[in-house]
Design a protein around this motif. Sequence first.
Motif, PDB file in Angstrom:
ATOM      1  N   TYR A  24       0.907  -1.103  -0.245  1.00  0.00           N
ATOM      2  CA  TYR A  24      -0.086   0.102   0.014  1.00  0.00           C
ATOM      3  C   TYR A  24       0.883   1.136  -0.039  1.00  0.00           C
ATOM      4  CZ  TYR A  24       1.074  -0.095   4.975  1.00  0.00           C
ATOM      5  OH  TYR A  24       1.691  -0.124   6.261  1.00  0.00           O
ATOM      6  N   ASP A 241      -1.011  -6.204   9.902  1.00  0.00           N
ATOM      7  CA  ASP A 241      -0.930  -4.883   9.178  1.00  0.00           C
ATOM      8  C   ASP A 241      -1.610  -3.851   9.785  1.00  0.00           C
ATOM      9  OD1 ASP A 241      -3.874  -5.194   8.600  1.00  0.00           O
ATOM     10  OD2 ASP A 241      -3.411  -6.581   6.676  1.00  0.00           O
ATOM     11  N   ASN A 242      -1.943  -2.817   9.282  1.00  0.00           N
ATOM     12  CA  ASN A 242      -2.784  -1.618  10.031  1.00  0.00           C
ATOM     13  C   ASN A 242      -4.348  -2.035  10.287  1.00  0.00           C
ATOM     14  OD1 ASN A 242      -0.459  -0.233  10.150  1.00  0.00           O
ATOM     15  ND2 ASN A 242      -0.808   0.868   8.106  1.00  0.00           N
ATOM     16  N   SER A 243      -4.709  -2.871   9.574  1.00  0.00           N
ATOM     17  CA  SER A 243      -6.199  -3.282   9.875  1.00  0.00           C
ATOM     18  C   SER A 243      -6.303  -3.834  11.068  1.00  0.00           C
ATOM     19  CB  SER A 243      -6.766  -3.884   8.673  1.00  0.00           C
ATOM     20  OG  SER A 243      -6.128  -5.127   8.519  1.00  0.00           O
ATOM     21  N   ASN A 244      -5.468  -4.888  11.491  1.00  0.00           N
ATOM     22  CA  ASN A 244      -5.564  -5.777  12.650  1.00  0.00           C
ATOM     23  C   ASN A 244      -4.516  -5.618  13.768  1.00  0.00           C
ATOM     24  OD1 ASN A 244      -3.149  -7.010  11.663  1.00  0.00           O
ATOM     25  ND2 ASN A 244      -4.322  -8.278  10.533  1.00  0.00           N
TER      26      ASN A 244
END
Length: 274
Positions: A24, A241-244
């Motif tokens: 990303y 990752d940044n989501s979890n």
Amino acid sequence: MESLISRMSPDEQRRAVGAARFGYGPLAHIRNTNEPMLTAFGGEMQPGLYKGVKNRKFANPAPLGLSAFACTTFLLSLINCGTLGLNSNAVVIGLAFAYGGFVQVLAGMWEMAVGNTFGATALTSYGGFWMAFAILLTPGGFHVEDQMVQSDGTSGFLNGIGLFLMAWFIFTFILCLCSIKSTVMFFLLFFTLDLCFLLLGIAHIMNDGTKPNTPILRAGGAFGLATSFLAWYNAFAGLADNSNSFIIARAIYFPWTDVGVMDSNLSEKDDSPA
């Protein structure tokens, strides 16, 4: 791509390169006409340059395979280290068949489906290793130990296991060579595993006629423990990752890789006088 990077400040360049490692950020969709998109990352089981898969139908199977390998290696290595005075490897058999073996082979086949030749070769092969090792450990059912002891004695059986482990030392050395341009933690995974196979093979060959050489076996177990934690680290790197997660595993590159050279150049720029 170079023109975009040159317009960024050193801090922006670091953030962009770091983001690109995870797929990303401003560099994630920039392609070089001669090279793949992203750099090596242990959580993808990809040495060298990462080859992005278009229209991917599967999730990343590497963390599953790495976790299966790590858990089974961890248990066997604890026993090899003499933890809690345990000497029998029987408790490893079920885990070696089901998780380290079957599940890891499945992960390897899914790596094949997403176009990762290295990951498919490594995970499937080590899944096969655990199944084969479980067969050697299984009492009665396959009669491997009984036949070898009857033919060559207990020492001959231990020598056979030693040769079996030496064959895996050679295979792992090949994978180790293929990971020299990868991340530090990914390379260390195969480096410590290679030493583990070497020491365990020597321990079995240098047996006293009844059991492997204990000090060398303990050393091999120690490297096996290091291998298991490195495998879990790389699995976490592929999962987080940044989501979890608030904790992201940073990819550390060797200085001779393209990203290592870029980081070095950025550091030199920061250290230079204004």
